[in-house]
Design a protein around this motif. Structure first.
Motif, short mmCIF file in Angstrom:
data_model
loop_
_atom_site.label_atom_id
_atom_site.label_comp_id
_atom_site.label_asym_id
_atom_site.label_seq_id
_atom_site.Cartn_x
_atom_site.Cartn_y
_atom_site.Cartn_z
N THR A 47 12.95 59.07 -42.50
CA THR A 47 12.00 59.66 -41.55
C THR A 47 10.80 60.24 -42.29
OG1 THR A 47 13.10 61.83 -41.58
CG2 THR A 47 13.86 60.21 -39.96
N HIS A 48 10.99 60.59 -43.56
CA HIS A 48 9.89 61.13 -44.38
C HIS A 48 9.16 60.02 -45.13
CE1 HIS A 48 11.26 65.18 -43.55
NE2 HIS A 48 12.45 64.93 -44.07
N THR A 49 9.92 59.07 -45.66
CA THR A 49 9.30 58.02 -46.48
C THR A 49 8.71 56.88 -45.65
OG1 THR A 49 11.39 56.80 -46.70
CG2 THR A 49 10.94 58.52 -48.32
N GLY A 50 9.21 56.74 -44.41
CA GLY A 50 8.73 55.64 -43.58
C GLY A 50 9.39 54.31 -43.92
N GLU A 51 10.41 54.34 -44.75
CA GLU A 51 11.11 53.11 -45.14
C GLU A 51 11.81 52.48 -43.94
OE1 GLU A 51 14.71 51.61 -48.13
OE2 GLU A 51 14.30 53.75 -47.84
N LYS A 52 11.60 51.17 -43.76
CA LYS A 52 12.22 50.42 -42.68
C LYS A 52 12.74 49.10 -43.24
CE LYS A 52 9.40 52.47 -39.01
NZ LYS A 52 8.50 52.20 -37.86
N PRO A 53 13.93 49.12 -43.82
CA PRO A 53 14.43 47.93 -44.52
C PRO A 53 14.98 46.82 -43.63
CG PRO A 53 16.04 49.70 -44.63
CD PRO A 53 14.84 50.26 -43.94
N TYR A 54 15.18 47.10 -42.34
CA TYR A 54 15.77 46.10 -41.45
C TYR A 54 14.67 45.40 -40.65
CZ TYR A 54 19.93 48.71 -42.70
OH TYR A 54 20.92 49.33 -43.41
N ILE A 55 14.56 44.07 -40.85
CA ILE A 55 13.45 43.30 -40.28
C ILE A 55 13.98 42.29 -39.27
CG2 ILE A 55 11.47 41.83 -40.80
CD1 ILE A 55 11.61 42.85 -43.67
N CYS A 56 13.31 42.21 -38.13
CA CYS A 56 13.66 41.22 -37.11
C CYS A 56 13.14 39.85 -37.54
CB CYS A 56 13.07 41.62 -35.76
SG CYS A 56 13.32 40.38 -34.46
N GLU A 57 14.02 38.86 -37.56
CA GLU A 57 13.62 37.51 -37.98
C GLU A 57 12.78 36.80 -36.93
OE1 GLU A 57 17.21 35.50 -38.87
OE2 GLU A 57 17.65 36.67 -40.69
N GLN A 58 12.83 37.30 -35.69
CA GLN A 58 12.11 36.65 -34.61
C GLN A 58 10.64 37.08 -34.56
OE1 GLN A 58 13.41 34.32 -32.52
NE2 GLN A 58 15.38 34.41 -33.58
N LEU A 69 17.92 47.76 -35.08
CA LEU A 69 17.64 46.33 -35.15
C LEU A 69 18.57 45.56 -34.23
CD1 LEU A 69 16.33 43.79 -36.35
CD2 LEU A 69 17.96 43.95 -38.26
N LEU A 70 19.84 45.97 -34.18
CA LEU A 70 20.81 45.30 -33.32
C LEU A 70 20.40 45.39 -31.86
CD1 LEU A 70 23.58 43.90 -33.07
CD2 LEU A 70 24.61 46.17 -32.89
N ARG A 71 19.97 46.58 -31.42
CA ARG A 71 19.52 46.74 -30.04
C ARG A 71 18.26 45.92 -29.77
NH1 ARG A 71 21.18 52.24 -30.76
NH2 ARG A 71 19.06 52.82 -31.36
N HIS A 72 17.36 45.89 -30.76
CA HIS A 72 16.12 45.14 -30.59
C HIS A 72 16.38 43.64 -30.46
CE1 HIS A 72 12.05 43.63 -31.32
NE2 HIS A 72 12.57 42.88 -32.29
N ASN A 73 17.34 43.13 -31.21
CA ASN A 73 17.63 41.69 -31.18
C ASN A 73 18.02 41.21 -29.78
OD1 ASN A 73 17.05 40.95 -33.81
ND2 ASN A 73 19.09 41.51 -34.57
#
Length: 243
Positions: A47-58, A69-73
């Motif tokens: 939440t401080h670094t802004g790191e978002k390692p999980y990317i949607c392939e779509q 990511l699971l909910r977004h998929n």
């Protein structure tokens, strides 16, 4: 010898601080939050670094948590694992299902026992069992004197006074409910009361669709939407007057 002075009740206790630190030993260096596990701290630091390692392939959208990511998929796959047990609707998120149950079926989270025949829900299974008798017509309590049957024991007890002549209360409410035996001063009040047993909610909100058993309850609910005009224009279907 000088008298001992007790510590102020609001003063910090070193022992308490040590115990608190021992329970949550992993602290964030950027804020005051502490955690019981290092993995929780690691996730929080995103939440401080802004790191978002999980990317949607779509679509390439990124997320800090795998659960997000699971909910977004599901927006791409169309998967709707949360099924409403009151209708055919299904949802991709549990929060959407909860909102649907609350708005469309008047089911609150603290009332998990729902009736399959009407929108009513209950906090306890026993109350649902008693309510089901309004649909099944079951009346297990029978009067030995006249054969009349009742769905609830307290209604049967009240009825017995007809034969015994017992009058523990002043009779200023001659109209009674056939289901629970509760008495009222007018037949219209009995009709309104019966909606508790039948689950009927004839007064619908035109903003969200939520139903109410009494017009006054709908009027109070309208303030949630901030529509004073709708409140003032509410018309009673039963009596034909306007508030």
């Amino acid at each position: 010898m000088e008298p001992r002075v007790k510590d102020d009740i609001h003063s910090s206790s070193p022992k308490r601080e040590v115990e608190h630190t021992r329970d949550r030993p992993f602290s964030c260096g950027l804020c005051t939050k502490t955690f019981t596990r290092s993995t929780h701290l690691k996730l929080h630091q995103r939440t401080h670094t802004g790191e978002k390692p999980y990317i949607c392939e779509q679509c390439g959208k990124r997320f800090a948590l795998s659960s997000c990511l699971l909910r977004h998929n599901r927006t791409h796959s169309g998967e709707r694992p949360y099924q409403c047990d009151r209708c055919d609707r299904a949802f991709s998120q549990s929060s959407s299902l909860k909102q649907h149950l609350r708005v469309q079926h008047n089911v609150e989270e603290n009332e998990p026992f729902t009736c399959k025949h009407c929108p009513k829900s209950f906090k306890r299974a026993y109350h649902l069992k008693m309510h089901m008798r309004t649909h099944t017509g079951e009346k297990p309590y029978s009067c030995d004197e006249c054969g009349r049957s009742f769905a609830l024991s307290n209604a049967y007890i009240r009825h017995q006074r007809v034969h015994t002549g017992e009058r523990p209360y002043k009779c200023d409410q001659p109209y009674s409910c056939d289901v629970c035996g509760k008495s009222f001063s007018s037949s219209s009040n009995v009709k309104t009361h019966m909606r508790i047993h039948t689950g009927e909610r004839p007064f619908k909100c035109d903003q969200c669709g939520k139903g109410f058993s009494q017009l006054t309850h709908l009027k109070q609910h309208q303030w949630v939407h901030g529509d004073r005009g709708s409140v003032e224009r509410l018309q009673c279907e039963g009596f034909g007057w306007v508030i």
